[in-house]
Design a protein around this motif. Structure first.
Motif, short mmCIF file in Angstrom:
data_model
loop_
_atom_site.label_atom_id
_atom_site.label_comp_id
_atom_site.label_asym_id
_atom_site.label_seq_id
_atom_site.Cartn_x
_atom_site.Cartn_y
_atom_site.Cartn_z
N GLU A 1 -9.01 -2.50 7.84
CA GLU A 1 -8.81 -3.52 6.81
C GLU A 1 -7.61 -3.19 5.93
O GLU A 1 -6.83 -4.07 5.58
N ASP B 1 -9.27 -8.80 14.64
CA ASP B 1 -9.84 -9.66 15.69
C ASP B 1 -10.12 -8.89 16.98
O ASP B 1 -10.81 -9.39 17.86
N HIS C 1 -18.17 -10.76 11.03
CA HIS C 1 -16.73 -10.71 11.20
C HIS C 1 -16.11 -10.16 9.93
O HIS C 1 -16.42 -10.62 8.84
N LYS D 1 -12.89 -9.79 7.70
CA LYS D 1 -11.62 -10.53 7.68
C LYS D 1 -10.75 -10.22 6.46
O LYS D 1 -9.82 -10.94 6.15
#
Ligand code: HC0
Ligand code: SF4
Ligand code: SF4
Length: 573
Positions: free
Chosen positions: A307, A315, A570, A572
């Motif tokens: 991150e 992804d 997920h 993100k």
């Protein structure tokens, strides 16, 4: 080879040895403090000084290369006095509240004071009084205990390549900590806790959760369920004097039952579930040629690293939650429903070898039943304290079994705790599911062991699948650079943030440097997990009957709508 004389003994060693290593190989103890083998070899603290014939001053043996004919004395009056003065000086400005210190009885500074027979400190230095940094979800930093050895700085920099810790100022004002005197929560730290295991004193520790767990156990309205990670069983015994590498699975379960948990489940069950989900996700990506390589997603230190430092790879990370989180979600959905318990009354405690798991449990992406999947995380060290508070003799406990259904696991899941284990477990299942054939050999030797980057080729239905395994962020970073530069291509990559995998996580029992020098603790603890794998009747996740039962009764099939709702997420950021 080089031959030198140490304390009158002729010693022959390879020429790249330091005097410290040569002495230790001859059974001579030279004390150290700032020294951490291959990580922090800087000669800064001068606890390891020796006399060398012909040299005018005492020399730090940890950075002194051996030479042919060298004559070294390690135990003269001059040496003893110099070492003692160094330790006394450190103690003079150290916050010496040993009785209430996390490292009491396990502190390398305390050991030195004891070994050097320091009875009083002849000069009282100026005490620094600084605020203890409690803001991180995982790491507590107490600068008043810091001895400026730099071990944490080197681990964070050189092993993890993160580099959020450093030295500031000079002289008496010298400090170690995050840049610009920030809190560790304000810099891109990945919570791996490797700095904690490197620290010789109590300047770094985990954010403790013991009292929350006792309160939950006492609360009659709460149904308190505990799960234990694969790596706990390989190290918990060390806290009770058992040799490193002793497998204590049954005694650990017996202890947890006596502490008052309502159910004792095994994170390994969820590791088998992860393999089902992740294995099928991989086969799907392979079929569609989508977002390859796929990276494993079970290590929260690795996820946070991505991150902050490689958001473009998010992804490529499997959408599977980690086993600890899958287990929490299963407890608060399937188990709650089956037993007629309202998920709001269930309190899930995880015992993890890992400080980053404390951070993971608080992430908002991991609350799929409307409640946090996992309520609280204890480290191995914290569990040991709870056991010591209540149980007279851990070593004489009987061996007991995990509770039914969510306690059933295979050999594939237990090796998750060592580098290469997640990939090996995945390959056992992916190969058999995709080809319909049985594997002749379950052990994937190429991806076992402590090599930094490991690779294997597996043929599945005529297609060559390339996999890689890395452990420590330093190695992960190297591999990612090669992948990004197009030098390497893989279909599937396992990343664990800690060198060796979870067995050396930031929450595992402290091991002092003398022991680290004489054995590779990663290999010792790994043996316990590989032995448990071998001892299991079922060694492949897809053959776990309880996994098949949970699909029949609840999830239908891997990657179903329901599994996506509860077992996937997920990231993100
Ligand atoms: Fe690990 Fe895990 S193996 S991350 O290294 O995947 O902490 O032991 O529990 O979740 O199972 C840690 C260890 C776990 C998880 C499992 C994975
Ligand atoms: Fe560095 Fe890991 Fe410690 Fe954070 S937890 S400061 S990343 S070693
Ligand atoms: Fe935690 Fe294991 Fe990742 Fe280390 S490798 S940060 S112990 S999950």
């Amino acid at each position: 080879n080089v031959t030198l004389t140490i304390d009158g003994q002729r010693v022959t060693v390879p020429e790249n040895y330091t005097v410290l290593e040569a002495a230790r190989s001859a059974g001579i103890n030279i004390p150290t403090l700032c020294y951490l083998k291959e990580i922090n070899e800087v000669g800064a603290c001068r606890v390891c000084v020796v006399e060398v014939e012909g040299a005018r001053t005492l020399q730090a043996s940890c950075v002194l290369q051996v030479e042919d004919g060298m004559v070294v004395k390690t135990n003269t009056k001059k040496v003893r006095e110099a070492r003692k003065a160094v330790v006394e000086l450190m103690l003079s400005s150290h916050d010496r509240k040993c009785l209430t210190c996390e490292r009491n009885n396990k502190c390398e500074l305390q050991n030195l004071a004891n070994e050097f027979n320091i009875k009083e400190i002849s000069f009282e230095g100026k005490m620094k009084v600084e605020t203890v940094d409690m803001k991180s979800t995982s790491i507590v930093r107490d600068p008043n205990k810091c001895v400026l050895c730099g071990r944490c700085v080197s681990v964070c920099n050189r092993v993890q390549n993160i580099g959020v810790l450093g030295f500031a100022n000079r002289g008496f004002e010298t400090k170690v900590g995050p840049v610009a005197e920030k809190s560790i929560s304000e810099v891109p730290c990945i919570n791996c806790g490797q700095c904690i295991t490197a620290c010789p004193v109590g300047a770094l520790r985990e954010k403790e959760s013991i009292d929350y767990v006792w309160d939950a156990i006492e609360d009659s309205n709460k149904h308190v369920v505990v799960q234990t990670a694969p790596a706990i069983r390989a190290a918990l015994g060390e806290e009770f004097g058992l040799p490193m590498g002793t497998r204590v699975t049954g005694k650990m379960v017996a202890a947890l039952k006596r502490l008052g948990f309502d159910k004792v489940f095994d994170t390994d069950f969820a590791a088998d579930l992860t393999i089902m989900e992740e294995g099928h996700e991989f086969l799907e990506r392979l079929k569609n040629g989508e977002k390859l390589p796929m990276f494993t997603s079970c290590c929260p230190g690795w996820i946070k690293y991505c991150e902050h430092y490689h958001p473009d790879l998010l992804d490529n990370i499997s959408t599977c939650k980690s086993p600890q989180e899958m287990m929490g979600a299963v407890i608060k959905s399937y188990y709650a429903k089956k037993n007629g318990i309202d998920p709001k009354d269930i309190y899930v405690v995880s015992v993890m070898p890992c400080t980053a798991k404390k951070f993971e449990s608080q992430r908002e992406e991991l609350q799929s039943t409307g409640y946090a999947d996992v309520d609280i995380v204890l480290t191995t060290r914290e569990l040991a304290k709870m056991v010591k508070q209540t149980i007279n003799d851990f070593t004489s406990l009987p061996e007991e079994d995990f509770d039914e259904v969510l306690g059933e696991s295979t050999g594939a899941s237990v090796i998750f705790g060592v580098t290469g284990g997640v990939m090996e477990a995945a390959l056992r299942t992916v190969y058999e599911v995709a080809t319909g054939k049985k594997l002749k050999k379950l052990e994937f030797e190429n991806i076992r062991g402590m090599e930094g980057i490991k690779e294997a080729l597996v043929e599945i239905n005529g297609k060559e699948i390339k996999v890689a395994v890395v452990h420590s962020i330093g190695q992960a970073n190297k591999l990612i650079e090669k992948i990004k530069a197009g030098e390497k291509f893989y279909h599937f990559v396992e990343v664990m943030a800690c060198s060796g995998g979870c067995i050396t996580g930031g929450g595992q029992p402290y091991v002092n440097d003398k022991i680290k020098l004489s054995k590779d603790i990663r290999k010792e603890r790994a043996k316990a997990l590989y032995n448990e794998d071998k001892a299991k009747k079922i060694r492949k996740s897809h053959e776990n009957p309880m996994i098949n039962k949970i699909y029949d009764e609840y999830f239908d099939k891997p990657n179903s709508h329901k599994s996506h709702e509860l077992l996937h997420t997920h990231y993100k950021k």
